[in-house]
Every structure is written in structure tokens, then in C-alpha cells.
Design an enzyme around this catalytic site. Structure first.
Site, PDB file in Angstrom:
ATOM      1  N   CYS A  46       1.237 -51.692  -0.114  1.00  0.00           N
ATOM      2  CA  CYS A  46       2.489 -51.855  -1.522  1.00  0.00           C
ATOM      3  C   CYS A  46       3.679 -52.965  -0.222  1.00  0.00           C
ATOM      4  O   CYS A  46       4.416 -53.808  -0.716  1.00  0.00           O
ATOM      5  CB  CYS A  46       3.379 -51.307  -1.521  1.00  0.00           C
ATOM      6  SG  CYS A  46       3.602 -49.645  -0.015  1.00  0.00           S
ATOM      7  N   LYS A  85      -2.515 -33.835  -5.072  1.00  0.00           N
ATOM      8  CA  LYS A  85      -3.899 -34.738  -5.814  1.00  0.00           C
ATOM      9  C   LYS A  85      -3.709 -36.321  -4.789  1.00  0.00           C
ATOM     10  O   LYS A  85      -3.190 -37.102  -5.422  1.00  0.00           O
ATOM     11  CB  LYS A  85      -3.898 -35.076  -7.518  1.00  0.00           C
ATOM     12  CG  LYS A  85      -4.970 -35.205  -8.167  1.00  0.00           C
ATOM     13  CD  LYS A  85      -5.134 -36.302  -9.101  1.00  0.00           C
ATOM     14  CE  LYS A  85      -4.672 -38.284  -8.592  1.00  0.00           C
ATOM     15  NZ  LYS A  85      -5.849 -38.924  -7.848  1.00  0.00           N
ATOM     16  N   PRO A  86      -4.856 -35.845  -4.633  1.00  0.00           N
ATOM     17  CA  PRO A  86      -5.192 -37.240  -3.635  1.00  0.00           C
ATOM     18  C   PRO A  86      -5.987 -38.318  -4.143  1.00  0.00           C
ATOM     19  O   PRO A  86      -6.864 -37.687  -5.712  1.00  0.00           O
ATOM     20  CB  PRO A  86      -5.516 -36.825  -2.135  1.00  0.00           C
ATOM     21  CG  PRO A  86      -6.705 -35.615  -2.453  1.00  0.00           C
ATOM     22  CD  PRO A  86      -5.887 -35.210  -3.738  1.00  0.00           C
ATOM     23  N   ALA A  87      -6.147 -39.742  -4.183  1.00  0.00           N
ATOM     24  CA  ALA A  87      -6.944 -40.319  -4.524  1.00  0.00           C
ATOM     25  C   ALA A  87      -8.428 -40.216  -4.440  1.00  0.00           C
ATOM     26  O   ALA A  87      -8.648 -39.732  -3.146  1.00  0.00           O
ATOM     27  CB  ALA A  87      -6.908 -42.135  -4.075  1.00  0.00           C
ATOM     28  N   ASN A 140      -4.199 -46.184  -0.595  1.00  0.00           N
ATOM     29  CA  ASN A 140      -4.562 -47.019   0.848  1.00  0.00           C
ATOM     30  C   ASN A 140      -3.518 -46.259   1.625  1.00  0.00           C
ATOM     31  O   ASN A 140      -4.235 -46.745   3.251  1.00  0.00           O
ATOM     32  CB  ASN A 140      -3.522 -48.639   0.480  1.00  0.00           C
ATOM     33  CG  ASN A 140      -2.055 -47.894  -0.422  1.00  0.00           C
ATOM     34  OD1 ASN A 140      -2.172 -46.183  -0.198  1.00  0.00           O
ATOM     35  ND2 ASN A 140      -1.210 -49.306  -0.145  1.00  0.00           N
ATOM     36  N   GLU A 190      12.145 -41.787   0.026  1.00  0.00           N
ATOM     37  CA  GLU A 190      10.908 -41.238   0.779  1.00  0.00           C
ATOM     38  C   GLU A 190      11.322 -41.685   2.045  1.00  0.00           C
ATOM     39  O   GLU A 190      11.203 -43.224   2.705  1.00  0.00           O
ATOM     40  CB  GLU A 190       9.886 -41.139   0.387  1.00  0.00           C
ATOM     41  CG  GLU A 190       9.137 -41.220  -0.883  1.00  0.00           C
ATOM     42  CD  GLU A 190       7.426 -40.993  -1.006  1.00  0.00           C
ATOM     43  OE1 GLU A 190       7.068 -42.525  -0.645  1.00  0.00           O
ATOM     44  OE2 GLU A 190       7.479 -39.826  -1.592  1.00  0.00           O
ATOM     45  N   GLU A 226       7.027 -44.362  -5.815  1.00  0.00           N
ATOM     46  CA  GLU A 226       6.640 -45.363  -5.139  1.00  0.00           C
ATOM     47  C   GLU A 226       6.018 -46.843  -6.018  1.00  0.00           C
ATOM     48  O   GLU A 226       4.687 -46.312  -5.638  1.00  0.00           O
ATOM     49  CB  GLU A 226       6.182 -44.685  -3.595  1.00  0.00           C
ATOM     50  CG  GLU A 226       7.344 -43.779  -2.915  1.00  0.00           C
ATOM     51  CD  GLU A 226       8.922 -44.491  -2.670  1.00  0.00           C
ATOM     52  OE1 GLU A 226       8.846 -45.811  -2.454  1.00  0.00           O
ATOM     53  OE2 GLU A 226       9.976 -44.015  -1.816  1.00  0.00           O
TER      54      GLU A 226
HETATM   55  P1  NAP Z   1      -3.522 -46.156  -8.880  1.00  0.00           P
HETATM   56  O1  NAP Z   1      -4.142 -47.031  -9.023  1.00  0.00           O
HETATM   57  O2  NAP Z   1      -2.401 -45.990  -9.706  1.00  0.00           O
HETATM   58  O3  NAP Z   1      -3.424 -44.970  -8.676  1.00  0.00           O
HETATM   59  C1  NAP Z   1      -2.447 -44.105  -7.123  1.00  0.00           C
HETATM   60  C2  NAP Z   1      -2.685 -42.432  -7.685  1.00  0.00           C
HETATM   61  O4  NAP Z   1      -2.945 -42.246  -9.456  1.00  0.00           O
HETATM   62  C3  NAP Z   1      -3.895 -42.233  -7.740  1.00  0.00           C
HETATM   63  O5  NAP Z   1      -4.891 -41.180  -7.172  1.00  0.00           O
HETATM   64  C4  NAP Z   1      -4.758 -42.008  -9.225  1.00  0.00           C
HETATM   65  O6  NAP Z   1      -5.832 -41.754  -9.106  1.00  0.00           O
HETATM   66  C5  NAP Z   1      -3.834 -41.612 -10.205  1.00  0.00           C
HETATM   67  N1  NAP Z   1      -3.843 -41.670 -11.254  1.00  0.00           N
HETATM   68  C6  NAP Z   1      -4.106 -43.178 -12.025  1.00  0.00           C
HETATM   69  N2  NAP Z   1      -4.189 -42.735 -12.752  1.00  0.00           N
HETATM   70  C7  NAP Z   1      -3.650 -41.444 -13.376  1.00  0.00           C
HETATM   71  C8  NAP Z   1      -3.460 -40.783 -14.292  1.00  0.00           C
HETATM   72  N3  NAP Z   1      -3.358 -41.404 -15.030  1.00  0.00           N
HETATM   73  N4  NAP Z   1      -2.506 -39.299 -14.150  1.00  0.00           N
HETATM   74  C9  NAP Z   1      -2.091 -39.451 -12.734  1.00  0.00           C
HETATM   75  N5  NAP Z   1      -3.036 -39.521 -12.150  1.00  0.00           N
HETATM   76  C10 NAP Z   1      -2.716 -40.690 -12.466  1.00  0.00           C
HETATM   77  O7  NAP Z   1      -3.372 -47.080  -7.763  1.00  0.00           O
HETATM   78  P2  NAP Z   1      -4.212 -47.220  -6.113  1.00  0.00           P
HETATM   79  O8  NAP Z   1      -5.192 -48.524  -6.930  1.00  0.00           O
HETATM   80  O9  NAP Z   1      -4.654 -46.167  -6.101  1.00  0.00           O
HETATM   81  O10 NAP Z   1      -2.570 -47.668  -5.280  1.00  0.00           O
HETATM   82  C11 NAP Z   1      -2.476 -48.831  -4.618  1.00  0.00           C
HETATM   83  C12 NAP Z   1      -1.066 -49.296  -5.619  1.00  0.00           C
HETATM   84  O11 NAP Z   1      -0.050 -47.847  -4.882  1.00  0.00           O
HETATM   85  C13 NAP Z   1      -0.562 -50.845  -5.149  1.00  0.00           C
HETATM   86  O12 NAP Z   1       0.027 -51.263  -6.636  1.00  0.00           O
HETATM   87  C14 NAP Z   1       0.305 -50.559  -4.007  1.00  0.00           C
HETATM   88  O13 NAP Z   1       2.028 -51.410  -4.410  1.00  0.00           O
HETATM   89  C15 NAP Z   1       0.938 -48.947  -4.343  1.00  0.00           C
HETATM   90  N6  NAP Z   1       1.307 -48.190  -2.737  1.00  0.00           N
HETATM   91  C16 NAP Z   1       2.675 -48.517  -2.987  1.00  0.00           C
HETATM   92  C17 NAP Z   1       3.553 -47.427  -2.445  1.00  0.00           C
HETATM   93  C18 NAP Z   1       5.245 -47.428  -2.209  1.00  0.00           C
HETATM   94  O14 NAP Z   1       5.792 -46.460  -1.612  1.00  0.00           O
HETATM   95  N7  NAP Z   1       5.791 -48.008  -3.113  1.00  0.00           N
HETATM   96  C19 NAP Z   1       2.557 -47.098  -1.116  1.00  0.00           C
HETATM   97  C20 NAP Z   1       1.580 -47.273  -1.251  1.00  0.00           C
HETATM   98  C21 NAP Z   1       0.853 -48.163  -2.269  1.00  0.00           C
HETATM   99  P3  NAP Z   1      -7.382 -42.503  -9.994  1.00  0.00           P
HETATM  100  O15 NAP Z   1      -7.953 -43.204  -8.389  1.00  0.00           O
HETATM  101  O16 NAP Z   1      -8.299 -40.997 -10.036  1.00  0.00           O
HETATM  102  O17 NAP Z   1      -7.017 -42.876 -11.677  1.00  0.00           O
END
Ligand code: NAP
Length: 493
Positions: free
Chosen positions: A300, A190-192, A167, A474, A266
Site C-alpha cells: 500500500c 480472517k486472513p486472505a 501482501n 496502527e 487501513e
Molecule cells: P482486498 O481485496 O480488499 O482484500 C482484503 C481482505 O478483505 C482479504 O482478506 C479479503 O478476502 C477480504 N474481503 C474481501 N471482500 C470482503 C467482504 N465482502 N467481506 C469481508 N472481507 C472481505 O485487498 P487485497 O487485494 O487482498 O489487498 C491489497 C489491498 O490492501 C491494496 O489496496 C493495498 O493498498 C491494501 N493494503 C493497505 C494497507 C494499509 O495499511 N493501508 C496495508 C496492506 C495492504 P478475499 O480475498 O477472500 O476477498
């Protein structure tokens, strides 16, 4: 507002063509093992933009080996040199802001003006941590019983694994890479897979800024678990910093337990946005627009439950619905566009299902409500009134441009409702009563509170959540602490 960046199709192609698409390991670009690649899609069209190298577990291990190999020498680099690297990267990000913003809009969908805002925000972490790098302090103290002396030093944690979401493709990286470099830590990023291009472009910029080989390595992959879990369990990494969903964060914490890695988490949010009867309604409406619509609601920090005092509900709802209905929806590259597409079809379908559920539970649609047809993953700015507290969208992250309005009648009731969630990232409070403002801010169970403002993110402030929204901070002075260990040397005199 017009987008000032030239986003003509030929320029879009040129910007994508110029972006590196390989893995960045040990200061060199390389293909993935076996030459595997995966497509990156433009969410405004659903069409592929390009293909990038798809790292295997062996590639991930190569990257972490490089980071571990570079660690000792990098930790010895003079802090001023590390600060200079970050400052040089800060300037390069600004010099290339137009190209980087266009690249981000193409892979992620956000309007160009917001992409530009994110590059500025991302660069600011480098400027902030350049200043922190040269201020890492320690201590020297006489033992209370006299005689012995305590020397307290701060040292780099060691090689870090940094995982970022789609995002905020650039800022969620610089928020980790900035303090890691400042502290003297090497890393594997590792980016998304939806948005690897911004991070790959950043890897090139860091190299130009003088960051030595092996210090920052970037591996994009479609096999996140397969690549990262062995690295987490390898014993080579000393820390994991993760930004993403609570669900994945929880699982990664378990994996980190095996080698007792330092962690920064985060995670997700479910932000309450509270408008009291004494609030300035103009401020509250513009605050709600910012808190809800930044990044199309895919943040988030997005206002997820908007509690409005019953005395101002009609006025607030009318003004917010009017403002939301005026927002221009379209491809982020379009002139004057304020709301781009959601990241993918699954995101659009999830938002649609949440709105349908709320309407079935009794909510009324004031504007928007249904996904737009055609190409791309668009969902219109939507305001729902009379949302029951039990509706599903009040419990999960909506991650889309939907503002659910929930009425309340008194302060203690709304605080209890706001805190009735596993999340605790941020809350927003709008009131002109100072005593109430402080009372409510202290009672809300969140790591951050926006008081009469709808955006709290600032690189100089400690960003982070409590409860299941995360661990650690952060930004701010706390940001570098996450990448430093404290070492105490007892000295006999
Ligand atoms: P996500 O599905 O948890 O994925 C985040 C990252 O983790 C991606 O790079 C993803 O890669 C990776 N990942 C997923 N499964 C993994 C595993 N088993 N091992 C290692 N890495 C893994 O979250 P998202 O949908 O991309 O992002 C949205 C979420 O992020 C929301 O919940 C949002 O609130 C949260 N967020 C929080 C903050 C904060 O500062 N608190 C800031 C921004 C976003 P893949 O896509 O390949 O699975």
C-alpha cells in the site's frame, strides 16, 4: 545477497506439512463444517502447496461466539500477563523465523530475505504492544466548578473482527492482534485465502505463548463476504479492523454502520514520490528502489507516481533504470533472488495492462515492460519515462514492480499533482532544502511522509492514511487506542 535460509525442496515440504491447516476456534483446531477445504498455491510455480479448511458462515459464528465468550474474563487479565503473552510470542517468532519465512515465501512469493524481514517486523508489534499493555492510563480530575470529581478509565472495546490482506500475511495480523491482546480484546481473524498459512502458524504460536482459548480465533475462508457480513451485523462484535482495498473497506464501513461498530481502516494508496532538483540523487535512487520494490511493489506504501524535477530527470531515470535492471528476479526461495512473482495471474495481467496503456499514452520503457513467460506470475522490474499524468497507472494502485517517471518544473505544481487523488496514505519527498522539506511535507495530503527515506513502516510509529486511504492508526502509541474505549465516571463528593 545470498538467502541464508535452507530452502531445499524437502525442507519446503516439511515446513508446509508442519503448518496447521484447520480452523482455530476456542483454543482447538477443527475442520470446517462439512469438511470443506481450498487449495493454497505457490505463486512462483502456479502449483498447489496444500489445502486448508474453508470456513462456512456457521464456522465464523462459532469463532465469534468463542471470542465473545472469552471477552469478559480476558479483559480482567492483569496487563502484565497480557504483556507476557505478547513477549513470549515475540520470542517464539524469532526462534522459528527461518521456518516461518520459508512458509511465507512459499505461499506469497516474496524473497526469503524479505519474508524474514516481515517476520521481524511482525514480531516487533508484539514487543511494542507488550510495553503498551502495562501503560494504559486514565485520569482523575476536579470538576472546574469544584465538588465533583472526574474519573476517566480506558477499557477494552470488546470482541473484534480482524480482516487481513495477502501482501503482508503475518505483519498485517500482528499489527492488529498485538494491540487487541494488549488492550484486553478478543478477536476473530480472517486472513486472505491466498496466504492463510502464516496466520495459521501464528495461531499455534499464540497458543504456545499462553494466549487463552477463545481470545484469538482464526478462520480462513473463500467466502469472505458470506462469513464476515453476518458477524459484522450480529451485534456480538464491537469492532472491525480491516486492511485491504478502499473498495472493500468502503463496503465494510456501510455494514458496520448497522450496529455502529468501531472501525479501523487501513486501505489503498497511490503514493507520490517527489525528487527535487536539490536532492541527493544517490539517496533518491536508493529511496525509490525501496519505496517501489519492497514486496515486488505489492505494498500500500509503494511509490506509485514518481515525480522528478526536469533538471535531474535524465540523471535520475538513467540511474534508477540501471539499478532496476540489475535486480535478480526468480522464485523467492532462490539464492540471491530480490524480486519474486506477483501473487496471481490476475495481478500480473493487471500490471501488464497498465504498462501497455501507459506506453500507448506516450511513455517510454527504459527497462522491463513485458511479463516473463513460463511458470509462475513474474513481471520484471520496469521503469517508464515520460509518463503522462493522465495515464491510468497514475490513478490506480499499480501493485507491481513498475516505476512511472513523471517530470515536473515547480514546487506548487508538483504538490497539486501529488494531492490530485482520492488516496492519502503516504508520500515521499527527496530534497536537501530544509525549508522546502517542511513546507512540502505540511502541504501533502497524506497520513505519512517519508523525508529523504523510502520506507516509513515502523511498529513504534502511527501508521495510517487520510482521505480514502483509511481511518485510524496502527502502531505507535495510537495503535492501542483503537482497541480501547474511554469511560468517564462522575463522582459526587
Ligand atoms: P482486498 O481485496 O480488499 O482484500 C482484503 C481482505 O478483505 C482479504 O482478506 C479479503 O478476502 C477480504 N474481503 C474481501 N471482500 C470482503 C467482504 N465482502 N467481506 C469481508 N472481507 C472481505 O485487498 P487485497 O487485494 O487482498 O489487498 C491489497 C489491498 O490492501 C491494496 O489496496 C493495498 O493498498 C491494501 N493494503 C493497505 C494497507 C494499509 O495499511 N493501508 C496495508 C496492506 C495492504 P478475499 O480475498 O477472500 O476477498
Amino acid at each position: 545477497m545470498p538467502n541464508l535460509i535452507d530452502a531445499a525442496p524437502a525442507r519446503q515440504e516439511a515446513v508446509v506439512a508442519a503448518c496447521p491447516k484447520q480452523l482455530y476456534i476456542d483454543g482447538a483446531w477443527s475442520d470446517a463444517e462439512g469438511g470443506t477445504i481450498f487449495p493454497v498455491t505457490d505463486p512462483a510455480t502456479g502449483q498447489p502447496l496444500c489445502e486448508v479448511a474453508d470456513a462456512s458462515p456457521a464456522d465464523g459464528f462459532r469463532a465469534l461466539t468463542a471470542a465473545a465468550g472469552a471477552q469478559a474474563a480476558f479483559a480482567q487479565t492483569p496487563p502484565r500477563e497480557r504483556a507476557d503473552m505478547l513477549t513470549a510470542a515475540f520470542h517464539l517468532l524469532h526462534e522459528r523465523i527461518d521456518d516461518l519465512a520459508l512458509l511465507m515465501t512459499l505461499e506469497m512469493g516474496k524473497p526469503l530475505a524479505e519474508a524474514r524481514g516481515e517476520i521481524t517486523y511482525a514480531a516487533e508489534f508484539f514487543r511494542h504492544f507488550a510495553a503498551e499493555a502495562v501503560r494504559i492510563d486514565g485520569g482523575y480530575q476536579t470538576a472546574p466548578a469544584g465538588g465533583a470529581r472526574f474519573l476517566v478509565a480506558r477499557q477494552a472495546v470488546g470482541p473484534c473482527l480482524l480482516i487481513t490482506p495477502w501482501n503482508f500475511p503475518m505483519a498485517m495480523g500482528t499489527r492488529k492482534i498485538g494491540p487487541a491482546i494488549a488492550a484486553g480484546c478478543t478477536s476473530v481473524v480472517k486472513p486472505a485465502p491466498q496466504t492463510p498459512l502464516s496466520m495459521l502458524a501464528l495461531a499455534g504460536i499464540l497458543a504456545e505463548a499462553g494466549v487463552p482459548a477463545g481470545v484469538v480465533n482464526v478462520v480462513a475462508t473463500t467466502d469472505a463476504g458470506g462469513v464476515m457480513e453476518p458477524l459484522i451485523r450480529s451485534g456480538l462484535a464491537r469492532k472491525l479492523s480491516f486492511t485491504g482495498s478502499t473498495q472493500v473497506g468502503r463496503m465494510l464501513l456501510e455494514q458496520c454502520a448497522e450496529k455502529v461498530l468501531r472501525t479501523s481502516m487501513e486501505l489503498g494508496g497511490n503514493a507520490p514520490f517527489i525528487v527535487f532538483g536539490d536532492a541527493d540523487l544517490d539517496e533518491a535512487v536508493s529511496g525509490a528502489l525501496a519505496a517501489k520494490m519492497r514486496n515486488m511493489g505489492e505494498a500500500c506504501t509503494a511509490a506509485n507516481r514518481i515525480y522528478v524535477h526536469e533538471s535531474v530527470m535524465d540523471a535520475f531515470a538513467g540511474r534508477l533504470a540501471e539499478a532496476m535492471s540489475q535486480l535478480v528476479v526468480g522464485p523467492g526461495t532462490g539464492t540471491g533472488v530480490q524480486v519474486g512473482p506477483l501473487i496471481d495471474a490476475a495481478a500480473r495481467d493487471k500490471v501488464t495492462a497498465l504498462v501497455t496503456d501507459a506506453v500507448e499514452a506516450g511513455a517510454t520503457v527504459l527497462t522491463g515492460g513485458q511479463p516473463s513467460g513460463g511458470d509462475g506470475y513474474f513481471f520484471p522490474p520496469t521503469v517508464l519515462a515520460g509518463v503522462p499524468r493522465t495515464a491510468r497507472l497514475a490513478e490506480v494502485e499499480i501493485f507491481g514492480p513498475v516505476a512511472p517517471l513523471i517530470p515536473f518544473s515547480d514546487e506548487s505544481e508538483v504538490i497539486a499533482a501529488a494531492n490530485d487523488t482520492d488516496y492519502g496514505l503516504v508520500s515521499y519527498v527527496f530534497t536537501n532544502d530544509l525549508r522546502r522539506a517542511l513546507r512540502v511535507a505540511e502541504s501533502l495530503e497524506t497520513g505519512m511522509v517519508g523525508l529523504n527515506q523510502g520506507v516509513v513502516s515502523n511498529p513504534a510509529a502511527p501508521f495510517g492514511g487520510i482521505k480514502q486511504s483509511g481511518l485510524g492508526r496502527e502502531g505507535g502509541a495510537a495503535g492501542i487506542d483503537e482497541f480501547l474505549e474511554t469511560k468517564y465516571v462522575g463522582i459526587a463528593l
